[in-house]
Design an enzyme around this catalytic site. Sequence first.
Site, PDB file in Angstrom:
ATOM      1  N   SER A  84      24.030  -4.263  -4.358  1.00 36.95           N
ATOM      2  CA  SER A  84      22.772  -3.507  -4.428  1.00 36.95           C
ATOM      3  C   SER A  84      21.552  -4.238  -3.890  1.00 36.95           C
ATOM      4  O   SER A  84      20.466  -3.659  -3.844  1.00 36.95           O
ATOM      5  CB  SER A  84      22.500  -3.063  -5.874  1.00 36.95           C
ATOM      6  N   LYS A 106      19.687  -2.410  -1.294  1.00 41.99           N
ATOM      7  CA  LYS A 106      18.651  -1.422  -1.620  1.00 41.99           C
ATOM      8  C   LYS A 106      17.261  -1.885  -1.176  1.00 41.99           C
ATOM      9  O   LYS A 106      16.351  -1.062  -1.024  1.00 41.99           O
ATOM     10  CB  LYS A 106      18.648  -1.140  -3.120  1.00 41.99           C
ATOM     11  N   SER A 166      18.778   0.058 -10.652  1.00 39.33           N
ATOM     12  CA  SER A 166      19.653   0.014  -9.481  1.00 39.33           C
ATOM     13  C   SER A 166      20.473   1.295  -9.388  1.00 39.33           C
ATOM     14  O   SER A 166      21.655   1.283  -9.036  1.00 39.33           O
ATOM     15  CB  SER A 166      20.582  -1.205  -9.546  1.00 39.33           C
TER      16      SER A 166
END
Length: 416
Positions: free
Chosen positions: A87, A90, A145
Amino acid sequence: MRECSRISRRAALGLTAAALPLSMATEAAAAEPAVIGGEQLNRAGVQVRGASGLPARLTARSWLIADYDSGEVLASFDAHRRLAPASTLKMLFADTVLKKFDRTERYTVKDTDISDVPAGSSLVGIKAGITYTVEQLWQGVFLRSGNDAVHVLAHMNGGIAKTVAEMQAKAEDLQALDTHVVSPDGFDHPGQISSAYDLTLFARHGLKNADFRGYCGTRTADFPAGGKKTFQIQNTDRLLTGAWGLRTYDGLIGVKNGYTSNAGNTFTGAATRGGRTLLVTVMHPAEGSNAVYEQTAALLDWGFGRGRAAQAVGTLVEPLSEGGAKAGPAPGSKAQAAAGSSDASSGGLSTGRLVEGAGGTVLLLAAAGAWMVKRRRRASAVTATKATTVTTATTETTAVSETSGGPTEPGGRHRR
Protein backbone atom coordinates in the site's frame (compact mmCIF):
# COMPACT_ATOMS: atom_id res chain seq x y z
CA MET A 1 36.53 -19.32 -29.95
CA ARG A 2 37.35 -16.60 -27.44
CA GLU A 3 40.62 -15.73 -29.24
CA CYS A 4 38.81 -15.49 -32.57
CA SER A 5 36.26 -13.22 -30.95
CA ARG A 6 39.01 -10.95 -29.62
CA ILE A 7 40.66 -10.74 -33.05
CA SER A 8 37.42 -9.85 -34.76
CA ARG A 9 36.74 -7.13 -32.21
CA ARG A 10 40.20 -5.64 -32.68
CA ALA A 11 39.73 -5.73 -36.43
CA ALA A 12 36.41 -3.97 -36.04
CA LEU A 13 38.02 -1.31 -33.88
CA GLY A 14 40.76 -0.79 -36.46
CA LEU A 15 38.18 -0.35 -39.19
CA THR A 16 36.25 2.03 -36.97
CA ALA A 17 39.30 4.21 -36.46
CA ALA A 18 39.89 4.35 -40.19
CA ALA A 19 36.29 5.01 -41.18
CA LEU A 20 35.06 7.35 -38.44
CA PRO A 21 36.35 10.34 -36.51
CA LEU A 22 37.14 9.48 -32.90
CA SER A 23 34.54 12.03 -31.77
CA MET A 24 31.71 9.97 -33.24
CA ALA A 25 32.62 6.88 -31.19
CA THR A 26 32.93 9.08 -28.11
CA GLU A 27 29.49 10.57 -28.76
CA ALA A 28 28.03 7.08 -29.12
CA ALA A 29 29.31 6.10 -25.69
CA ALA A 30 28.41 9.44 -24.10
CA ALA A 31 24.83 9.18 -25.35
CA GLU A 32 24.21 6.33 -22.94
CA PRO A 33 21.99 7.76 -20.15
CA ALA A 34 23.13 7.85 -16.54
CA VAL A 35 21.29 5.89 -13.84
CA ILE A 36 18.47 7.78 -12.17
CA GLY A 37 19.74 9.39 -8.98
CA GLY A 38 23.39 8.62 -9.72
CA GLU A 39 25.47 5.57 -10.56
CA GLN A 40 26.32 4.77 -6.94
CA LEU A 41 22.69 4.08 -6.09
CA ASN A 42 22.71 1.15 -8.50
CA ARG A 43 25.58 -0.60 -6.74
CA ALA A 44 24.90 -3.59 -4.53
CA GLY A 45 25.20 -3.31 -0.78
CA VAL A 46 25.27 -0.37 1.60
CA GLN A 47 26.24 2.97 0.08
CA VAL A 48 27.42 5.68 2.48
CA ARG A 49 30.25 8.24 2.47
CA GLY A 50 31.72 10.48 5.13
CA ALA A 51 29.68 9.14 8.04
CA SER A 52 29.73 6.05 10.22
CA GLY A 53 27.53 4.43 12.82
CA LEU A 54 24.67 3.17 10.67
CA PRO A 55 22.17 1.11 12.70
CA ALA A 56 23.65 -2.27 13.53
CA ARG A 57 20.64 -4.37 12.55
CA LEU A 58 19.02 -3.47 9.26
CA THR A 59 17.44 -6.58 7.75
CA ALA A 60 15.38 -4.89 5.03
CA ARG A 61 15.93 -6.04 1.46
CA SER A 62 16.11 -2.40 0.41
CA TRP A 63 16.22 0.96 2.18
CA LEU A 64 17.10 4.59 1.60
CA ILE A 65 17.44 7.79 3.63
CA ALA A 66 17.39 11.22 2.01
CA ASP A 67 17.18 14.91 2.83
CA TYR A 68 13.74 16.24 1.89
CA ASP A 69 14.81 19.76 0.94
CA SER A 70 18.02 19.12 -0.99
CA GLY A 71 17.07 15.68 -2.32
CA GLU A 72 20.51 14.32 -1.33
CA VAL A 73 20.54 10.60 -0.61
CA LEU A 74 22.57 10.16 2.59
CA ALA A 75 22.76 6.37 2.56
CA SER A 76 21.08 3.44 0.85
CA PHE A 77 20.98 -0.30 0.45
CA ASP A 78 19.96 -1.65 -2.98
CA ALA A 79 17.98 1.53 -3.63
CA HIS A 80 16.76 0.48 -7.09
CA ARG A 81 15.88 -3.10 -6.18
CA ARG A 82 12.43 -3.81 -7.60
CA LEU A 83 10.05 -5.25 -5.02
CA ALA A 84 6.32 -5.48 -4.41
CA PRO A 85 5.30 -2.15 -2.83
CA ALA A 86 2.01 -3.05 -1.10
CA SER A 87 0.00 0.00 0.00
CA THR A 88 2.93 2.40 -0.12
CA LEU A 89 1.93 2.60 -3.81
CA LYS A 90 -1.09 4.60 -2.61
CA MET A 91 1.30 7.58 -2.37
CA LEU A 92 1.55 7.51 -6.17
CA PHE A 93 -2.23 7.18 -6.37
CA ALA A 94 -2.54 10.35 -4.28
CA ASP A 95 0.13 12.13 -6.33
CA THR A 96 -1.97 11.36 -9.41
CA VAL A 97 -5.57 11.93 -8.28
CA LEU A 98 -5.53 14.15 -5.19
CA LYS A 99 -5.71 17.50 -6.99
CA LYS A 100 -8.59 16.47 -9.25
CA PHE A 101 -11.40 16.83 -6.73
CA ASP A 102 -12.21 19.50 -4.18
CA ARG A 103 -12.12 18.11 -0.66
CA THR A 104 -15.67 19.37 0.02
CA GLU A 105 -17.17 17.63 -3.03
CA ARG A 106 -19.78 15.02 -2.11
CA TYR A 107 -20.25 11.64 -3.77
CA THR A 108 -22.84 8.88 -3.27
CA VAL A 109 -21.21 5.48 -3.63
CA LYS A 110 -22.68 2.92 -6.05
CA ASP A 111 -22.36 -0.87 -5.83
CA THR A 112 -20.18 -0.87 -8.94
CA ASP A 113 -17.68 1.47 -7.25
CA ILE A 114 -16.68 -1.18 -4.72
CA SER A 115 -17.59 -4.44 -6.47
CA ASP A 116 -14.04 -4.80 -7.88
CA VAL A 117 -12.17 -4.43 -4.57
CA PRO A 118 -9.87 -7.49 -4.24
CA ALA A 119 -10.86 -10.08 -1.64
CA GLY A 120 -8.69 -9.84 1.46
CA SER A 121 -8.15 -6.08 1.08
CA SER A 122 -7.92 -3.69 3.98
CA LEU A 123 -11.16 -1.71 4.14
CA VAL A 124 -12.28 1.49 5.77
CA GLY A 125 -15.91 0.36 5.63
CA ILE A 126 -17.47 2.21 2.71
CA LYS A 127 -21.05 1.23 1.86
CA ALA A 128 -23.07 1.76 -1.27
CA GLY A 129 -25.81 4.36 -0.89
CA ILE A 130 -23.92 6.49 1.62
CA THR A 131 -22.70 9.93 0.59
CA TYR A 132 -19.12 10.84 1.47
CA THR A 133 -17.06 13.97 1.04
CA VAL A 134 -13.83 13.69 -0.94
CA GLU A 135 -11.99 14.55 2.26
CA GLN A 136 -13.54 11.55 4.02
CA LEU A 137 -12.59 9.28 1.14
CA TRP A 138 -8.97 10.42 1.34
CA GLN A 139 -9.01 9.88 5.10
CA GLY A 140 -10.07 6.33 4.33
CA VAL A 141 -7.11 5.98 1.95
CA PHE A 142 -4.44 7.43 4.23
CA LEU A 143 -5.61 6.42 7.69
CA ARG A 144 -7.03 2.94 7.14
CA SER A 145 -5.30 2.22 3.82
CA GLY A 146 -8.77 1.38 2.56
CA ASN A 147 -8.80 -0.23 -0.85
CA ASP A 148 -12.53 0.46 -0.98
CA ALA A 149 -11.83 4.21 -0.70
CA VAL A 150 -9.19 3.95 -3.44
CA HIS A 151 -11.62 2.22 -5.78
CA VAL A 152 -14.35 4.80 -5.20
CA LEU A 153 -11.94 7.63 -6.02
CA ALA A 154 -10.62 5.72 -9.02
CA HIS A 155 -14.14 5.28 -10.38
CA MET A 156 -14.79 8.98 -9.80
CA ASN A 157 -11.65 9.55 -11.87
CA GLY A 158 -12.99 7.58 -14.82
CA GLY A 159 -12.28 4.00 -13.82
CA ILE A 160 -9.52 1.65 -12.73
CA ALA A 161 -7.83 1.29 -16.12
CA LYS A 162 -7.73 5.05 -16.70
CA THR A 163 -6.35 5.66 -13.22
CA VAL A 164 -3.66 2.99 -13.59
CA ALA A 165 -2.57 4.53 -16.90
CA GLU A 166 -2.41 7.98 -15.32
CA MET A 167 -0.42 6.62 -12.36
CA GLN A 168 2.09 5.05 -14.73
CA ALA A 169 2.41 8.32 -16.61
CA LYS A 170 2.86 10.17 -13.31
CA ALA A 171 5.58 7.74 -12.26
CA GLU A 172 7.40 8.39 -15.53
CA ASP A 173 7.10 12.15 -15.03
CA LEU A 174 8.53 11.79 -11.52
CA GLN A 175 11.29 9.65 -13.10
CA ALA A 176 10.29 6.70 -10.93
CA LEU A 177 11.38 4.23 -13.59
CA ASP A 178 11.54 1.17 -11.34
CA THR A 179 7.76 1.30 -10.90
CA HIS A 180 5.20 -0.70 -12.86
CA VAL A 181 1.58 -0.08 -11.87
CA VAL A 182 -1.08 -2.79 -12.20
CA SER A 183 -3.65 -1.65 -9.63
CA PRO A 184 -4.24 1.73 -7.94
CA ASP A 185 -4.41 0.30 -4.41
CA GLY A 186 -1.04 -1.52 -4.24
CA PHE A 187 -2.65 -4.92 -3.73
CA ASP A 188 -0.56 -7.86 -4.94
CA HIS A 189 -0.69 -8.41 -8.70
CA PRO A 190 1.92 -10.07 -10.94
CA GLY A 191 4.30 -7.44 -12.25
CA GLN A 192 3.38 -4.70 -9.79
CA ILE A 193 6.73 -3.42 -8.55
CA SER A 194 8.49 -0.35 -7.23
CA SER A 195 11.69 0.43 -5.29
CA ALA A 196 12.83 2.27 -2.19
CA TYR A 197 14.11 5.03 -4.47
CA ASP A 198 10.78 5.43 -6.27
CA LEU A 199 8.66 5.31 -3.12
CA THR A 200 10.80 8.08 -1.66
CA LEU A 201 10.19 10.14 -4.81
CA PHE A 202 6.43 9.64 -4.37
CA ALA A 203 6.57 10.77 -0.75
CA ARG A 204 8.71 13.81 -1.46
CA HIS A 205 6.44 14.95 -4.27
CA GLY A 206 3.30 14.34 -2.22
CA LEU A 207 4.48 16.21 0.84
CA LYS A 208 4.72 19.39 -1.23
CA ASN A 209 0.90 19.33 -1.32
CA ALA A 210 -0.79 20.63 1.83
CA ASP A 211 -3.72 18.19 1.60
CA PHE A 212 -1.42 15.19 1.13
CA ARG A 213 0.67 16.29 4.11
CA GLY A 214 -2.44 16.85 6.21
CA TYR A 215 -4.01 13.47 5.44
CA CYS A 216 -0.87 11.39 6.04
CA GLY A 217 -0.31 13.13 9.38
CA THR A 218 -3.88 12.70 10.69
CA ARG A 219 -4.09 10.29 13.60
CA THR A 220 -7.86 9.78 13.95
CA ALA A 221 -11.03 10.86 12.16
CA ASP A 222 -14.78 10.29 12.37
CA PHE A 223 -16.07 8.32 9.40
CA PRO A 224 -19.68 8.11 8.13
CA ALA A 225 -21.62 4.98 9.06
CA GLY A 226 -24.95 5.98 7.49
CA GLY A 227 -27.53 8.48 8.58
CA LYS A 228 -26.06 10.67 11.28
CA LYS A 229 -23.90 7.93 12.71
CA THR A 230 -20.11 7.86 12.55
CA PHE A 231 -17.31 5.64 13.77
CA GLN A 232 -13.70 6.52 14.55
CA ILE A 233 -10.86 5.41 12.31
CA GLN A 234 -7.21 5.45 13.38
CA ASN A 235 -4.10 5.78 11.23
CA THR A 236 -2.30 2.45 10.79
CA ASP A 237 1.11 4.21 10.83
CA ARG A 238 2.42 2.97 14.16
CA LEU A 239 5.18 5.57 14.43
CA LEU A 240 2.47 8.21 14.22
CA THR A 241 0.02 6.68 16.71
CA GLY A 242 2.24 4.61 18.99
CA ALA A 243 0.12 1.50 18.44
CA TRP A 244 1.25 -2.10 18.90
CA GLY A 245 3.77 -1.29 21.62
CA LEU A 246 5.73 1.31 19.66
CA ARG A 247 6.54 4.81 20.79
CA THR A 248 5.48 7.68 18.60
CA TYR A 249 8.43 9.16 16.73
CA ASP A 250 9.19 12.74 17.70
CA GLY A 251 8.70 15.05 14.72
CA LEU A 252 7.07 12.46 12.46
CA ILE A 253 5.07 13.90 9.55
CA GLY A 254 3.73 10.64 8.00
CA VAL A 255 3.83 9.15 5.31
CA LYS A 256 2.49 5.66 4.32
CA ASN A 257 2.79 2.05 5.39
CA GLY A 258 1.86 -1.19 3.65
CA TYR A 259 1.63 -4.92 4.11
CA THR A 260 0.67 -7.97 2.09
CA SER A 261 1.74 -11.58 2.50
CA ASN A 262 3.72 -11.30 -0.75
CA ALA A 263 5.30 -7.88 -0.21
CA GLY A 264 5.87 -8.20 3.50
CA ASN A 265 6.04 -4.88 5.31
CA THR A 266 6.88 -1.64 3.53
CA PHE A 267 7.01 1.89 4.89
CA THR A 268 8.02 5.39 3.91
CA GLY A 269 8.30 7.85 6.77
CA ALA A 270 9.22 11.53 7.05
CA ALA A 271 10.20 13.51 10.13
CA THR A 272 11.42 17.00 10.97
CA ARG A 273 13.88 17.90 13.74
CA GLY A 274 15.92 21.03 14.19
CA GLY A 275 14.65 22.50 10.95
CA ARG A 276 15.72 19.48 8.91
CA THR A 277 13.32 17.02 7.27
CA LEU A 278 14.40 13.50 6.38
CA LEU A 279 12.72 10.80 4.30
CA VAL A 280 13.23 7.08 4.91
CA THR A 281 11.90 4.11 2.95
CA VAL A 282 12.26 0.55 4.25
CA MET A 283 11.11 -2.45 2.22
CA HIS A 284 10.68 -6.07 3.25
CA PRO A 285 12.59 -6.48 6.54
CA ALA A 286 13.25 -10.10 7.48
CA GLU A 287 11.11 -9.81 10.59
CA GLY A 288 7.43 -8.96 10.56
CA SER A 289 5.27 -6.79 12.80
CA ASN A 290 7.13 -3.73 14.13
CA ALA A 291 10.49 -4.23 12.38
CA VAL A 292 9.71 -1.94 9.43
CA TYR A 293 8.93 0.90 11.85
CA GLU A 294 11.84 0.19 14.17
CA GLN A 295 14.33 0.18 11.30
CA THR A 296 12.80 3.38 9.90
CA ALA A 297 13.14 5.05 13.30
CA ALA A 298 16.74 3.85 13.62
CA LEU A 299 17.64 5.33 10.22
CA LEU A 300 15.94 8.61 11.08
CA ASP A 301 17.91 8.75 14.37
CA TRP A 302 21.11 8.17 12.43
CA GLY A 303 20.21 10.85 9.89
CA PHE A 304 19.54 13.45 12.56
CA GLY A 305 22.74 12.44 14.35
CA ARG A 306 25.85 11.00 12.73
CA GLY A 307 24.26 11.24 9.31
CA ARG A 308 24.73 15.01 9.36
CA ALA A 309 28.31 14.37 8.26
CA ALA A 310 27.28 12.14 5.36
CA GLN A 311 28.22 13.10 1.83
CA ALA A 312 25.58 12.44 -0.81
CA VAL A 313 25.72 9.07 -2.55
CA GLY A 314 22.97 10.11 -4.95
CA THR A 315 20.05 12.45 -5.35
CA LEU A 316 16.26 12.40 -5.61
CA VAL A 317 15.63 13.73 -9.10
CA GLU A 318 13.06 16.40 -9.92
CA PRO A 319 9.95 15.68 -12.04
CA LEU A 320 10.34 16.24 -15.77
CA SER A 321 7.31 18.55 -15.71
CA GLU A 322 9.12 20.75 -13.19
CA GLY A 323 12.32 21.04 -15.17
CA GLY A 324 14.08 17.91 -13.97
CA ALA A 325 16.92 16.66 -16.16
CA LYS A 326 16.02 13.41 -17.87
CA ALA A 327 18.15 10.40 -16.98
CA GLY A 328 17.99 6.69 -17.72
CA PRO A 329 16.48 3.86 -15.65
CA ALA A 330 18.52 1.62 -13.40
CA PRO A 331 19.93 -1.16 -15.60
CA GLY A 332 17.35 -3.79 -16.49
CA SER A 333 14.32 -2.02 -15.03
CA LYS A 334 12.33 -1.75 -18.25
CA ALA A 335 12.80 -5.39 -19.18
CA GLN A 336 12.02 -6.57 -15.67
CA ALA A 337 8.86 -4.49 -15.48
CA ALA A 338 7.68 -5.91 -18.79
CA ALA A 339 8.41 -9.43 -17.59
CA GLY A 340 6.48 -8.88 -14.39
CA SER A 341 9.39 -9.47 -12.05
CA SER A 342 8.55 -8.94 -8.37
CA ASP A 343 12.15 -9.01 -7.18
CA ALA A 344 14.71 -8.13 -9.82
CA SER A 345 18.39 -7.72 -9.14
CA SER A 346 20.16 -4.62 -10.37
CA GLY A 347 22.62 -6.07 -12.81
CA GLY A 348 23.75 -5.33 -16.35
CA LEU A 349 24.16 -2.13 -18.29
CA SER A 350 21.48 0.01 -19.87
CA THR A 351 21.27 0.12 -23.63
CA GLY A 352 23.66 2.53 -25.30
CA ARG A 353 22.60 4.93 -28.03
CA LEU A 354 24.43 4.97 -31.33
CA VAL A 355 25.24 8.09 -33.27
CA GLU A 356 23.21 8.23 -36.46
CA GLY A 357 25.33 7.46 -39.51
CA ALA A 358 25.04 7.48 -43.23
CA GLY A 359 24.87 3.74 -43.67
CA GLY A 360 24.55 0.42 -41.90
CA THR A 361 28.28 -0.30 -42.09
CA VAL A 362 29.15 2.95 -40.37
CA LEU A 363 26.66 2.20 -37.59
CA LEU A 364 28.10 -1.26 -37.11
CA LEU A 365 31.62 0.08 -36.83
CA ALA A 366 30.52 2.77 -34.38
CA ALA A 367 28.83 0.08 -32.31
CA ALA A 368 32.07 -1.86 -32.10
CA GLY A 369 33.89 1.21 -30.78
CA ALA A 370 31.12 1.92 -28.27
CA TRP A 371 31.21 -1.74 -27.17
CA MET A 372 34.85 -1.46 -26.13
CA VAL A 373 34.27 1.82 -24.32
CA LYS A 374 31.34 0.23 -22.50
CA ARG A 375 33.42 -2.84 -21.64
CA ARG A 376 36.12 -0.71 -20.05
CA ARG A 377 33.50 1.33 -18.22
CA ARG A 378 31.93 -1.84 -16.86
CA ALA A 379 35.28 -3.07 -15.57
CA SER A 380 35.89 0.29 -13.90
CA ALA A 381 32.44 0.22 -12.33
CA VAL A 382 33.00 -3.24 -10.89
CA THR A 383 36.32 -2.10 -9.39
CA ALA A 384 34.73 1.01 -7.93
CA THR A 385 31.86 -1.02 -6.51
CA LYS A 386 34.22 -3.37 -4.71
CA ALA A 387 36.09 -0.42 -3.28
CA THR A 388 33.07 1.52 -2.02
CA THR A 389 30.44 -1.05 -1.10
CA VAL A 390 30.15 -1.64 2.61
CA THR A 391 29.33 -5.24 3.46
CA THR A 392 28.96 -6.31 7.05
CA ALA A 393 27.23 -9.21 8.71
CA THR A 394 24.89 -6.84 10.49
CA THR A 395 23.46 -5.44 7.26
CA GLU A 396 23.08 -8.60 5.23
CA THR A 397 19.53 -9.15 4.09
CA THR A 398 17.47 -12.23 4.82
CA ALA A 399 14.81 -12.96 2.22
CA VAL A 400 11.20 -12.74 3.31
CA SER A 401 9.07 -15.75 2.52
CA GLU A 402 6.48 -14.67 0.01
CA THR A 403 3.91 -16.91 1.66
CA SER A 404 4.52 -15.78 5.22
CA GLY A 405 1.77 -13.81 6.81
CA GLY A 406 1.96 -10.91 9.20
CA PRO A 407 0.04 -9.92 12.28
CA THR A 408 -3.53 -9.03 11.57
CA GLU A 409 -4.97 -5.66 12.44
CA PRO A 410 -8.07 -5.47 14.66
CA GLY A 411 -11.07 -6.77 12.76
CA GLY A 412 -8.95 -9.16 10.69
CA ARG A 413 -7.74 -6.49 8.26
CA HIS A 414 -4.30 -7.77 7.56
CA ARG A 415 -3.49 -6.62 4.01
CA ARG A 416 -2.57 -2.98 3.62
